[in-house]
Design a protein around this motif. Structure first.
Motif, PDB file in Angstrom:
ATOM      1  N   SER A   1       0.605  -1.547  -0.111  1.00  0.00           N
ATOM      2  CA  SER A   1      -0.034   0.078   0.076  1.00  0.00           C
ATOM      3  C   SER A   1       1.096   1.467  -0.172  1.00  0.00           C
ATOM      4  O   SER A   1       2.503   0.943   0.246  1.00  0.00           O
ATOM      5  CB  SER A   1      -0.862   0.103   1.263  1.00  0.00           C
ATOM      6  N   GLU A   2       0.013   2.248  -0.148  1.00  0.00           N
ATOM      7  CA  GLU A   2       1.509   3.642  -0.344  1.00  0.00           C
ATOM      8  C   GLU A   2       0.128   4.928   0.032  1.00  0.00           C
ATOM      9  O   GLU A   2      -0.903   4.633  -0.547  1.00  0.00           O
ATOM     10  CB  GLU A   2       1.671   3.561  -2.091  1.00  0.00           C
ATOM     11  N   ILE A   3       0.800   5.633   0.090  1.00  0.00           N
ATOM     12  CA  ILE A   3      -0.085   7.097   0.401  1.00  0.00           C
ATOM     13  C   ILE A   3       0.850   8.321  -0.485  1.00  0.00           C
ATOM     14  O   ILE A   3       1.845   7.926   0.051  1.00  0.00           O
ATOM     15  CB  ILE A   3      -0.314   7.586   1.482  1.00  0.00           C
ATOM     16  N   ALA A   4       0.747   9.033  -1.509  1.00  0.00           N
ATOM     17  CA  ALA A   4       1.316  10.562  -1.249  1.00  0.00           C
ATOM     18  C   ALA A   4       0.849  11.766  -0.567  1.00  0.00           C
ATOM     19  O   ALA A   4      -0.767  11.445  -0.504  1.00  0.00           O
ATOM     20  CB  ALA A   4       0.876  10.525  -3.422  1.00  0.00           C
ATOM     21  N   VAL A   5       1.760  11.987   0.152  1.00  0.00           N
ATOM     22  CA  VAL A   5       0.715  13.358   1.152  1.00  0.00           C
ATOM     23  C   VAL A   5       1.829  14.495   1.159  1.00  0.00           C
ATOM     24  O   VAL A   5       2.884  14.401   0.231  1.00  0.00           O
ATOM     25  CB  VAL A   5       1.122  12.577   3.066  1.00  0.00           C
ATOM     26  N   ARG A   6       0.937  15.351   1.608  1.00  0.00           N
ATOM     27  CA  ARG A   6       1.747  16.614   1.686  1.00  0.00           C
ATOM     28  C   ARG A   6       2.627  16.315   3.153  1.00  0.00           C
ATOM     29  O   ARG A   6       1.193  16.959   4.378  1.00  0.00           O
ATOM     30  CB  ARG A   6       0.718  17.835   1.712  1.00  0.00           C
ATOM     31  N   MET A   7       3.628  16.781   3.729  1.00  0.00           N
ATOM     32  CA  MET A   7       4.197  17.475   5.095  1.00  0.00           C
ATOM     33  C   MET A   7       4.631  18.054   5.057  1.00  0.00           C
ATOM     34  O   MET A   7       6.350  18.375   4.632  1.00  0.00           O
ATOM     35  CB  MET A   7       4.746  15.546   5.184  1.00  0.00           C
ATOM     36  N   ALA A   8       4.852  18.871   6.106  1.00  0.00           N
ATOM     37  CA  ALA A   8       5.131  20.532   6.101  1.00  0.00           C
ATOM     38  C   ALA A   8       5.528  19.485   7.741  1.00  0.00           C
ATOM     39  O   ALA A   8       5.738  18.301   8.296  1.00  0.00           O
ATOM     40  CB  ALA A   8       4.610  21.753   7.406  1.00  0.00           C
ATOM     41  N   PRO A   9       6.980  20.023   8.770  1.00  0.00           N
ATOM     42  CA  PRO A   9       7.534  19.773   9.504  1.00  0.00           C
ATOM     43  C   PRO A   9       6.514  19.155  10.679  1.00  0.00           C
ATOM     44  O   PRO A   9       5.464  20.245  11.215  1.00  0.00           O
ATOM     45  CB  PRO A   9       8.137  20.458   9.944  1.00  0.00           C
ATOM     46  N   GLY A  10       7.180  17.748  12.004  1.00  0.00           N
ATOM     47  CA  GLY A  10       5.739  17.808  12.376  1.00  0.00           C
ATOM     48  C   GLY A  10       4.312  17.400  11.855  1.00  0.00           C
ATOM     49  O   GLY A  10       3.825  16.712  12.847  1.00  0.00           O
TER      50      GLY A  10
ATOM     51  N   ILE B   1       9.548  -8.844   7.795  1.00  0.00           N
ATOM     52  CA  ILE B   1       7.471  -8.536   7.441  1.00  0.00           C
ATOM     53  C   ILE B   1       7.743  -8.079   6.256  1.00  0.00           C
ATOM     54  O   ILE B   1       6.901  -7.963   5.879  1.00  0.00           O
ATOM     55  CB  ILE B   1       7.429  -8.193   8.769  1.00  0.00           C
ATOM     56  N   HIS B   2       8.059  -6.731   6.393  1.00  0.00           N
ATOM     57  CA  HIS B   2       7.873  -5.139   5.548  1.00  0.00           C
ATOM     58  C   HIS B   2       8.969  -4.403   5.835  1.00  0.00           C
ATOM     59  O   HIS B   2      10.140  -4.849   6.126  1.00  0.00           O
ATOM     60  CB  HIS B   2       6.541  -5.053   5.670  1.00  0.00           C
ATOM     61  N   ASP B   3       9.273  -3.735   3.941  1.00  0.00           N
ATOM     62  CA  ASP B   3       9.891  -2.851   4.380  1.00  0.00           C
ATOM     63  C   ASP B   3       8.896  -1.518   4.406  1.00  0.00           C
ATOM     64  O   ASP B   3       7.683  -1.252   3.604  1.00  0.00           O
ATOM     65  CB  ASP B   3      10.661  -2.251   2.837  1.00  0.00           C
ATOM     66  N   LEU B   4       9.355  -0.294   4.830  1.00  0.00           N
ATOM     67  CA  LEU B   4       8.934   0.754   5.227  1.00  0.00           C
ATOM     68  C   LEU B   4       9.646   1.829   4.125  1.00  0.00           C
ATOM     69  O   LEU B   4      10.955   1.918   4.649  1.00  0.00           O
ATOM     70  CB  LEU B   4       9.272   1.405   6.386  1.00  0.00           C
ATOM     71  N   TYR B   5       9.427   2.274   2.468  1.00  0.00           N
ATOM     72  CA  TYR B   5      10.051   3.186   2.167  1.00  0.00           C
ATOM     73  C   TYR B   5       8.841   4.431   2.466  1.00  0.00           C
ATOM     74  O   TYR B   5       8.261   4.837   1.944  1.00  0.00           O
ATOM     75  CB  TYR B   5       9.401   1.864   1.069  1.00  0.00           C
ATOM     76  N   ALA B   6      10.541   5.079   2.203  1.00  0.00           N
ATOM     77  CA  ALA B   6       9.203   6.785   1.928  1.00  0.00           C
ATOM     78  C   ALA B   6      10.854   7.606   0.734  1.00  0.00           C
ATOM     79  O   ALA B   6      11.650   7.241   0.791  1.00  0.00           O
ATOM     80  CB  ALA B   6       9.494   7.723   2.498  1.00  0.00           C
ATOM     81  N   SER B   7      10.404   8.375   0.152  1.00  0.00           N
ATOM     82  CA  SER B   7      11.052   8.585  -1.097  1.00  0.00           C
ATOM     83  C   SER B   7      10.229  10.658  -0.866  1.00  0.00           C
ATOM     84  O   SER B   7       9.228  10.472  -1.180  1.00  0.00           O
ATOM     85  CB  SER B   7      11.070   8.511  -2.509  1.00  0.00           C
ATOM     86  N   LEU B   8      11.301  11.696  -0.956  1.00  0.00           N
ATOM     87  CA  LEU B   8      10.447  12.615  -0.914  1.00  0.00           C
ATOM     88  C   LEU B   8      10.118  13.121  -2.171  1.00  0.00           C
ATOM     89  O   LEU B   8      10.914  12.694  -3.349  1.00  0.00           O
ATOM     90  CB  LEU B   8      11.866  13.705  -0.795  1.00  0.00           C
ATOM     91  N   GLY B   9       9.655  13.877  -2.752  1.00  0.00           N
ATOM     92  CA  GLY B   9       8.902  14.148  -3.934  1.00  0.00           C
ATOM     93  C   GLY B   9       9.549  16.017  -3.971  1.00  0.00           C
ATOM     94  O   GLY B   9      10.367  15.985  -4.461  1.00  0.00           O
ATOM     95  N   GLU B  10       8.598  16.459  -4.194  1.00  0.00           N
ATOM     96  CA  GLU B  10       9.198  17.902  -4.783  1.00  0.00           C
ATOM     97  C   GLU B  10       8.479  18.726  -3.031  1.00  0.00           C
ATOM     98  O   GLU B  10       7.993  18.794  -2.749  1.00  0.00           O
ATOM     99  CB  GLU B  10       8.039  19.165  -5.365  1.00  0.00           C
ATOM    100  N   PRO B  11       9.907  19.968  -3.275  1.00  0.00           N
ATOM    101  CA  PRO B  11       9.607  21.065  -2.442  1.00  0.00           C
ATOM    102  C   PRO B  11       7.895  21.622  -2.356  1.00  0.00           C
ATOM    103  O   PRO B  11       7.531  22.194  -3.267  1.00  0.00           O
ATOM    104  CB  PRO B  11      10.729  21.861  -2.010  1.00  0.00           C
ATOM    105  N   LEU B  12       7.685  22.246  -1.127  1.00  0.00           N
ATOM    106  CA  LEU B  12       5.671  22.501  -0.810  1.00  0.00           C
ATOM    107  C   LEU B  12       6.384  24.298  -0.414  1.00  0.00           C
ATOM    108  O   LEU B  12       7.362  24.609  -0.498  1.00  0.00           O
ATOM    109  CB  LEU B  12       4.717  21.794  -0.997  1.00  0.00           C
ATOM    110  N   ASP B  13       5.180  24.810  -0.731  1.00  0.00           N
ATOM    111  CA  ASP B  13       5.058  26.407   0.464  1.00  0.00           C
ATOM    112  C   ASP B  13       5.400  25.601   2.077  1.00  0.00           C
ATOM    113  O   ASP B  13       4.873  24.935   2.212  1.00  0.00           O
ATOM    114  CB  ASP B  13       3.873  26.956  -0.031  1.00  0.00           C
ATOM    115  N   GLY B  14       5.627  26.474   2.248  1.00  0.00           N
ATOM    116  CA  GLY B  14       6.664  26.386   3.910  1.00  0.00           C
ATOM    117  C   GLY B  14       6.742  25.294   4.365  1.00  0.00           C
ATOM    118  O   GLY B  14       6.124  25.205   5.580  1.00  0.00           O
ATOM    119  N   GLY B  15       7.952  24.733   3.558  1.00  0.00           N
ATOM    120  CA  GLY B  15       8.964  23.679   4.315  1.00  0.00           C
ATOM    121  C   GLY B  15       7.956  22.682   4.310  1.00  0.00           C
ATOM    122  O   GLY B  15       8.910  21.453   4.485  1.00  0.00           O
ATOM    123  N   ALA B  16       7.387  22.179   3.824  1.00  0.00           N
ATOM    124  CA  ALA B  16       6.350  21.053   3.900  1.00  0.00           C
ATOM    125  C   ALA B  16       6.557  20.603   1.984  1.00  0.00           C
ATOM    126  O   ALA B  16       7.611  21.184   0.996  1.00  0.00           O
ATOM    127  CB  ALA B  16       4.767  21.380   3.224  1.00  0.00           C
TER     128      ALA B  16
END
Lengths: 175, 154, 657
Positions: C515-524, C590-605
């Motif tokens: 499974s996967e998700i694509a999210v916008r993440m600001a610090p915190g 059991i599983h891999d937890l895998y994350a990759s950075l996409g593009e920088p968005l506004d506000g440090g996200a």
């Protein structure tokens, strides 16, 4: 003996295809739009954003539709060919400034000369998608009825112009 | 005691974390639309890349096309309609799953025909063999040679 | 100066290779011992010369000699040393040199470990390998010279493609080439046997360990490439059915068939013609892969910059090598004897059936890979054949092969009976069917593909367990002695087959449950996936030796307990100004937890993609098990060349596969 020859025969057939393949470009995708009406557009003109240009304006004449951009390196290669063609007056060239900024585009034309009767501005590339643009520059030959007769992918060279585009244009103009 | 302390600390940290932490928002709000975009862009080819799907490509055109697919998905168009839309513009080349038509019949059924042919050929061959064929795994001559060679190996 | 020495060494190597390729083969035909005797010293001299050339090129890279065109195009002064060395094979010319080096390594190995072969056979084998080497050296010296000078010299190099600046580049190509080129040994054995008309069991026995070793390398090479793509490309994929991946997979499939076929030929004297054909095909497909990568005929993410002259050269070379050997095959194969008799239901039949399935699979991969070319050449339009096609076609072709894997090792040689097999396998069948139905239901998701995959994986587990149990049963000896009483090659087979099961299980579970998700993440910000909380703690800017990177920090917790911290990176390599993603991965059984950075968005996200990949590591671990099984089989004492003076006892010739 016969059955033992089978692998050799299959191999030779494959070799035949590979040989032909050496002279093909796997990345050049023929457009399914050839022979179909050119997709409609109405876009602001590059020289005057308030004026709208539409493909319907060109109905009744044979015209070239050249997709270009100031950021496109290969466009520089074909530019002088287009300028020369426009000076000859054989066929009108319309431009589609694809995903560009207006200032850069105007400067580019000021520097290299403007071969276009008019240029439509496709800022977000929507019209480009309708035309199946995938590698700028691309050039379409469109006939009097507004049907795409030919698509050149990549720069228009003098050879392409002489051997393909101009004979086609002349034929279409007579019709 | 230590344990309790740790539990309390963890709870405090969790509280703090909950105060600070915001839910990360999905990049695109409509999950169903996004799933459709993902599904489609994994089966469509990026035209400007060497050999990548739209989903994997970072090229600008791929981004535009994904956006275009998203717009169509939001309009409620089906997978088939969206694929057709792109095929109309770019040709069958954009589909990593080639459509079934006269020129691709061989592509889709060739392997299975081959499997069938291979299976039948194998069965006939086995039956014929089971009836005829020499009965010794190695001919006497061969067996002698093997043994001679094995003896020589040193 | 040093590049000229390298160039000169290549020219000398070509001359030596010609001697090695011509005289011994003629000598073998005429019974001229002196000419035959040239093979061995020539093979060793050629190895030294090619090695000198390779070292010269590596030296040019290490010392940043940008007056060499190839060095200037594939490295840069900022490139760390290990990648400057790996850059030797980062482009077309150097990778050919690697090919030639590896070919000479195999040749020299054969020259050392072939003392027990009849001298004519040995001369022919080394001669054939010399001729192959001639082709590659000539190719380099004519249109792909790695030592070509650049005048005037470049100030600095254009750098190695950032995609290749990875530890994977150090291991993957040499391993893969060891596999590809290793099949040249089996090929040379086959050609030598055809030339000499000595297609007997001894031939099969000699070429078996070589074939298995090449297969081991190829398995590891493919695995390493797949793993590299997994963490480097940033979207969690590990197999794309790209033309070049297929080019490595086809020889693997045929090589797998060859290993099994050789077993039958050695043990029972059967399938000789078929085995020879497989040996020719395995190497031919390796050569074809080389052609596909370098000719520009197909698009691939791996393709080298192309030049039509190069394509033509390799094609001509293919015609000579493959065409010539297939012609020889057509001429000689009909004279080959048919070997031992066996019933329709027997281990021979099962092995042959598996061979047919593997061959059909390989042909289908080839067919799918070349189909766009076929249509284009015939002017029937352009299409793309990609993962959806191969996934659809390949699974049904391989499923019966995996099923037969469970039956084959249990069936008797010569004649088995279906009722007996059914009796023996009924428990294994029941267990695997039950698992295939119940396990997905417990996990909450059932599809036919998941069911089929689990069934096949557990079928292989269960039948192999049954096989091992039957072999180890009986209380008259201690367990250790009972384990030892089975040959290494038998245990190798068991482990390799279990590796296939582990691989199948991994593929099924990761495909079915990822499974996967694509999210916008600001610090915190916290994202949730598969019961884990991913807290984004922001990005720090770091400077690498030749790149700048934004390094993300993502803390993973579950139920408030911290699990790990992963650091996906987004790098920009300075010279080519190319952005690269480095995934942050927390791997586990059991599983891999895998994350990759996409593009920088506004506000440090940042846009972040997070993947949950259950049991994906099993895919590669399964490959490692297969490779280990292969190694174990090679180390079987039947193949040991030293310290054996008398014929083996009867039970030791037990065939494993």
């Amino acid at each position: 003996m016969k059955r033992a020859l089978l692998p050799l025969i299959i191999f030779l057939v494959v070799v035949g295809f590979l040989f032909v393949g050496l002279n093909l470009d796997p990345r050049e995708v023929p457009s399914p739009l050839v022979g179909k009406p050119a997709p409609a557009f109405s876009l602001p003109r590059l020289d005057n954003a308030d004026k709208i240009i539409s493909n319907k304006d060109m109905l009744g004449k044979v015209w070239l539709f050249n997709v270009w951009a100031s950021w496109c390196g290969a466009c520089r290669d074909e530019h002088h060919v287009l300028v020369a063609l426009s000076k000859s007056g054989v066929v009108p060239i319309y431009g589609l400034d694809y995903k560009d900024t207006r200032l850069d585009a105007l400067q580019w034309l000021a520097e290299g000369g403007n071969p276009y009767v008019a240029t439509a501005v496709d800022e977000n590339g929507r019209v480009g998608i309708d035309y199946g643009v995938y590698g700028v520059p691309e050039t379409y030959v469109i006939d009097k009825a507004g049907v795409i007769a030919y698509k050149q992918i990549g720069p228009v060279t003098e050879a392409v112009l002489r051997d393909k585009i101009l004979p086609l244009v002349k034929r279409l103009q007579i019709q | 005691m230590k344990l309790i302390f740790r539990v309390v600390t963890v709870c405090c940290l969790m509280l703090i974390a909950n105060v600070w932490a915001d839910e990360a928002r999905p990049l695109h709000d409509d999950v169903a639309v996004e799933a459709q975009v993902r599904r489609l862009s994994e089966e469509l080819r990026c035209l400007v890349c060497q050999n990548q799907t739209l989903a994997d490509s970072h090229s600008e055109l791929a981004e535009d096309l994904r956006q275009e697919i998203r717009v169509m998905a939001i309009k409620g168009m089906s997978d088939q309609q969206i694929t057709d839309y792109l095929v109309e513009r770019y040709g069958d080349f954009v589909r990593y799953r080639p459509p079934l038509k006269s020129t691709t019949l061989l592509l889709w059924f060739g392997p299975f025909a081959l499997l069938l042919g291979g299976g039948i050929g194998l069965f006939l061959m086995l039956r014929r063999r089971a009836k005829s064929a020499e009965n010794s795994p190695l001919s006497a001559d061969e067996a002698r040679k093997v043994n001679a060679l094995l003896n020589k190996e040193s | 100066m040093i590049p000229e020495i390298g160039h000169f060494a290549l020219i000398l190597a070509l001359i030596v290779a010609l001697i090695q390729g011509v005289f011994p083969i003629i000598g073998a035909a005429r019974g001229n011992a002196v000419w035959m005797g040239l093979a061995q010293p020539a093979a060793r001299a050629q190895f030294l010369l090619v090695a000198v050339a390779f070292i010269c090129l590596a030296y040019a890279f290490a010392t940043m000699d940008y007056s060499v065109t190839y060095v200037a195009s594939n490295s840069n002064s900022k490139l760390p040393l290990q990648y400057r060395i790996a850059a030797v094979w980062g482009g077309h010319e150097g990778s050919l040199l690697l090919w030639a080096v590896i070919l000479s390594v195999w040749t020299v190995a054969v020259s050392f470990f072939s003392k027990h072969l009849p001298s004519a056979m040995r001369a022919r084998i080394l001669g054939v390998m010399g001729l192959i080497s001639v082709g590659f050296l000539l190719f380099m010296l004519s249109v792909s010279n790695p030592f070509e000078r650049l005048i005037p010299a470049a100030m600095d190099g254009r750098d190695l493609n950032p995609l290749l600046q990875d530890p994977g580049m150090v291991f993957h190509p040499p391993m893969l080439y060891m596999g590809y080129v290793g099949f040249s040994v089996a090929f040379a054995f086959a050609i030598a046997a055809l030339l000499g008309g000595e297609l007997d069991s001894a031939w099969a026995r000699w070429s078996r360990p070589w074939t298995t070793l090449a297969w081991v390398f190829l398995t590891i090479g493919i695995m390493a490439g797949s793993n590299w793509a997994y963490y480097e490309l940033g979207w969690g994929g590990w197999w794309f059915w790209d033309a070049v991946e297929n080019a490595s997979f086809m020889p693997w499939l045929v090589g797998t068939a060859l290993m099994h076929s050789l077993a039958v030929t050695e043990k029972r004297g059967s399938f000789k013609a078929w085995t020879v054909l497989l040996a020719i095909c395995a190497f031919s497909l390796s050569l074809l892969g080389t052609f596909l990568v370098r000719s520009g005929v197909l698009t691939s993410v791996h393709a080298f910059a192309t030049d039509p002259r190069r394509g033509l050269f390799i094609l001509a070379f293919l015609v000579l090598v493959i065409g010539g050997s297939l012609l020889l095959f057509a001429w000689r194969a009909p004279t080959v004897g048919r070997g031992g008799k066996f019933g329709v239901v027997s281990r021979e039949s099962f092995l042959l059936a598996n061979n047919v399935l593997l061959a059909v699979a390989a042909i289908s991969v080839l067919f799918g890979t070349l189909y766009p070319l076929f249509l284009d050449a015939l002017g029937l339009g352009k299409i793309s054949v990609g993962p959806p096609y191969f996934d659809t076609v390949f699974a049904p072709l391989m499923a019966p092969a995996l099923f037969l894997m469970g039956v084959g090792p249990i069936a008797r040689w010569k004649q088995a009976t279906l009722p007996e097999l059914a009796m023996r396998l009924r428990w294994a069948f029941g267990i695997s069917v039950a698992t295939a139905v119940i396990l997905p239901l417990l996990l909450g998701h059932w599809t036919p593909m998941i069911g089929l995959g689990l069934f096949l994986a557990f079928w292989i587990f269960a039948t192999t367990a049954n096989l091992v149990y039957q072999r180890l049963r009986g209380a008259d000896q201690p367990l250790i002695a009972r384990i030892k009483s089975n040959s290494y090659s038998w245990w190798g087979m068991v482990i390799a087959h279990l590796g296939i099961a582990v691989f199948t299980l991994g593929v099924t579970v990761v495909k079915g449950f990822e499974s996967e998700i694509a999210v916008r993440m600001a610090p915190g910000d916290v994202a949730h996936l598969a019961g884990f909380n991913f807290t984004f703690e922001g990005v720090t800017e770091i400077e690498g030796p030749n790149y700048s990177a934004s390094r993300g920090h993502i803390r993973i917790t579950k139920n408030g307990i911290e699990r790990t911290l992963i650091n996906p990176e987004k790098r920009v390599y300075h010279v080519q100004n190319m952005p690269m993603t480095e995934a942050g991965i927390s791997p586990s059984v059991i599983h891999d937890l895998y994350a990759s950075l996409g593009e920088p968005l506004d506000g440090g996200a940042w846009s972040v993609r997070i993947y949950h990949k259950p049991m994906v590591e099993w895919v590669w671990f399964g490959c490692l098990m297969m490779a280990f099984g292969g190694l174990l089989a090679i180390s079987d004492r039947r193949y040991r060349l030293k310290g054996r003076t008398k014929p083996l006892p009867e039970n030791a010739t037990e065939i494993s596969t």
